[in-house]
Every structure is written in structure tokens, then in C-alpha cells.
Design an enzyme around this catalytic site. Sequence first.
Site, PDB file in Angstrom:
ATOM      1  N   LEU A 126       0.860  -1.172   0.000  1.00  0.00           N
ATOM      2  CA  LEU A 126       0.000   0.000   0.000  1.00  0.00           C
ATOM      3  C   LEU A 126       0.902   1.228   0.000  1.00  0.00           C
ATOM      4  O   LEU A 126       1.957   1.224   0.639  1.00  0.00           O
ATOM      5  CB  LEU A 126      -0.905   0.019   1.242  1.00  0.00           C
ATOM      6  CG  LEU A 126      -1.898  -1.130   1.410  1.00  0.00           C
ATOM      7  CD1 LEU A 126      -2.650  -0.986   2.734  1.00  0.00           C
ATOM      8  CD2 LEU A 126      -2.882  -1.189   0.250  1.00  0.00           C
ATOM      9  N   ASP A 127       0.485   2.264  -0.712  1.00  0.00           N
ATOM     10  CA  ASP A 127       1.251   3.506  -0.685  1.00  0.00           C
ATOM     11  C   ASP A 127       1.407   4.001   0.750  1.00  0.00           C
ATOM     12  O   ASP A 127       0.576   3.698   1.620  1.00  0.00           O
ATOM     13  CB  ASP A 127       0.539   4.595  -1.495  1.00  0.00           C
ATOM     14  CG  ASP A 127       0.465   4.275  -2.975  1.00  0.00           C
ATOM     15  OD1 ASP A 127       1.250   3.428  -3.435  1.00  0.00           O
ATOM     16  OD2 ASP A 127      -0.382   4.887  -3.655  1.00  0.00           O
ATOM     17  N   LYS A 128       2.444   4.770   0.995  1.00  0.00           N
ATOM     18  CA  LYS A 128       2.703   5.306   2.329  1.00  0.00           C
ATOM     19  C   LYS A 128       1.448   5.935   2.939  1.00  0.00           C
ATOM     20  O   LYS A 128       1.113   5.691   4.101  1.00  0.00           O
ATOM     21  CB  LYS A 128       3.823   6.348   2.256  1.00  0.00           C
ATOM     22  CG  LYS A 128       4.055   7.106   3.558  1.00  0.00           C
ATOM     23  CD  LYS A 128       5.035   8.257   3.363  1.00  0.00           C
ATOM     24  CE  LYS A 128       5.147   9.097   4.626  1.00  0.00           C
ATOM     25  NZ  LYS A 128       6.019  10.282   4.437  1.00  0.00           N
TER      26      LYS A 128
ATOM     27  N   THR B 131      -1.727   5.546   2.019  1.00  0.00           N
ATOM     28  CA  THR B 131      -2.952   4.753   1.917  1.00  0.00           C
ATOM     29  C   THR B 131      -3.047   3.874   3.150  1.00  0.00           C
ATOM     30  O   THR B 131      -2.070   3.235   3.542  1.00  0.00           O
ATOM     31  CB  THR B 131      -2.941   3.887   0.645  1.00  0.00           C
ATOM     32  OG1 THR B 131      -2.901   4.737  -0.503  1.00  0.00           O
ATOM     33  CG2 THR B 131      -4.186   3.011   0.570  1.00  0.00           C
TER      34      THR B 131
ATOM     35  N   ARG C 186      -5.397   5.683  -7.880  1.00  0.00           N
ATOM     36  CA  ARG C 186      -5.218   7.138  -7.904  1.00  0.00           C
ATOM     37  C   ARG C 186      -5.123   7.658  -9.341  1.00  0.00           C
ATOM     38  O   ARG C 186      -5.740   8.667  -9.696  1.00  0.00           O
ATOM     39  CB  ARG C 186      -3.972   7.513  -7.106  1.00  0.00           C
ATOM     40  CG  ARG C 186      -4.059   7.121  -5.632  1.00  0.00           C
ATOM     41  CD  ARG C 186      -2.693   7.182  -4.953  1.00  0.00           C
ATOM     42  NE  ARG C 186      -2.133   8.530  -4.972  1.00  0.00           N
ATOM     43  CZ  ARG C 186      -0.885   8.806  -4.607  1.00  0.00           C
ATOM     44  NH1 ARG C 186      -0.069   7.826  -4.223  1.00  0.00           N
ATOM     45  NH2 ARG C 186      -0.454  10.051  -4.632  1.00  0.00           N
TER      46      ARG C 186
END
Length: 332
Positions: free
Chosen positions: A142-144, A146, A252
Site C-alpha cells: 500500500l502507498d505510504k 494509503t 489514484r
Amino acid sequence: MNDATRQEWTLEDGLAPERLDRVLARLQGDLSRSRLQALIRDGQVTVDGTPVLDPNRKVAGGASVGLNIPPPVPAEPAGEAMALSVVYEDEDVIVIDKPPGLVVHPAAGHDSGTLVNALIAHCGESLSGIGGVKRPGIVHRLDKDTSGLLVVAKNDLAHQALSAQFADHGRTGPLERAYLAIVWGVPERRRGTVEAALARSTHNREKIVVVGEERGRYAITHYELLESLPPALPLASLVRCELETGRTHQIRVHMAHLGHPLLGDATYGSGFKTKANRLSEPQREALNALDRQALHAAILGFEHPRSGEFLRFESALPADMAALLQALQAGI
């Protein structure tokens, strides 16, 4: 072989000759084939008492096969004690509800304080090793900024099985993943699919862009409109997104490509900053407090790598996204 685990088998008489690495993969069961091949080349495997260094070596029925499994070497990077929200854990897997702001894996600029550092400390000796190293197996990220659910493998068997499920993305297998996002505007269709290839921007390596199929990686996102926000005069929407592929920043980028970037997304929604001026003061305060993209991994389901049982987990919106949603619903 100090502290090594020794396993031995005698093959049934009459079996046709077969590659040594394939024989071991069938007999041993817990280690990946690549790991077994590495052990063979390292002299850890014997056939009839003699070390064999070639994974392609054919062995036939009646042969005795021995395997030494050295203890996993200490992980790099080092473990760091950090508070974790553990949703589920057993000898094979651990499911984490990741808070926003936590980087998953060490990288340039983030060589400590990551989820991997925390898992090494939290799991300790229960990490039997991925590829001979006592480390957690990251099968998806997961993105930082998110938040939400993430499953991590604790051994080779789990890593191999989960990696296969995530590679399939639920197209033919049991994997289930769903995200909740708050986006600008309201999609024209209640349900839809964004199918657009993605690649890293040649102008900004931190950014992913939509490109032609010949230049990028195939990517598909399914979305469903759950709620217009606020209902009377909607400026935004709550949507559910499901991935059929797993590309960096996929949701995104795809939602921005559709014309509905995520609220708080400074990378892909910068052109919508003026929209914030139409929000009420409480709504703007909630958006400023979010200080990240409004994206949460809310549902995660997968087949357990050892038992075959289907496990499904749900995570409620974290406080920052919940406050933004509530402010938008109020419409004041």
C-alpha cells in the site's frame, strides 16, 4: 551443519527419473523451488549420501535423498519495536491494518521505521524465513499514505501461495480486495471500469501516467458509486474500487484519468485545488486534516496458504477519512 535441520527420504522403487529440484519440491513442500535450487547449489543436498550440486540432476526410484536446511540468517534491515494493529496472525501469515503515513518496505529515504522493520521485531522467531532470510514476505503493498489491510507471509510456503493469488488478482482465484475512496465530482455511471495502461512518467519518476498499450503495463480498475457528497448538491463521491491488476498508484491514476481524482491527492489531483474553495469551512478543515489521498484498503480476502480456508477481513475507515466523509455528508 551446525543447527541445520536434516530431512531424508527414500524414493519408491520403480519411479521414473526426475529432476532433483522437482523431486525435492514434491517431497519437502514448505520451501519454494528457487530456495531448494539454491540449497542444492550450496551443497546442502545429497543423493545416496553424496552431495549433488546440479538441480537438473535426474534421480530415480530407490534413491535416498537428504536435505540440510540451515537456520535463516538474521534479517536486513534490523527489527524495530513499533505499535502494530494486528488483525490476524498464525504461523504462516499476519494481517495488518496499516495506518496512513507508514512506509511498507525500506527504500531510498526510508531505510528505517517501515512496516518491514516493525514486522521483523514483532514476529521474531515465528519468521521461519523467506529464501533463507528471517524476514517477512511482502506480496502486495500500500502507498505510504494509503491506509488499510495488508497480508504478509511468514515463511516460504505462505509466500509462494500468496504471491500466486495476488498475481491472479482474483480473476480466477479466491483473492478479494476492495478499496474505499473519496473522489472529486460524481461519475456519470454508477458502475464502470477504467482500462488504461500505466507507466512511470519520463518527466517525473515519482509519478505514474496513462500511456498507450504498447508503452505501459496493462491495468484495469472497477469502480462503483456508493454515495454522492453531499446528496443535495454533490461536490464529491464515495466510491468502491476493485483491482483486476495491481500497478503502482493504480486507483489514484485511473480515477484521475476518469476525471475524478481523490481528495487530498497532491500528486494526481493538484488541478482540483480550486474545488476546495467550494467546500464549507468544516469540510475544508476536515480535508486539510486528512493531509493525504482519501484511499483506504477496506476489504481483504484470501485462501489460507496451508489450510485452504478462505479468510476475509474488513477494516472501518480510519478517523481522518471518517471525519472527512461525515463533513461532506453534512453538507454544511
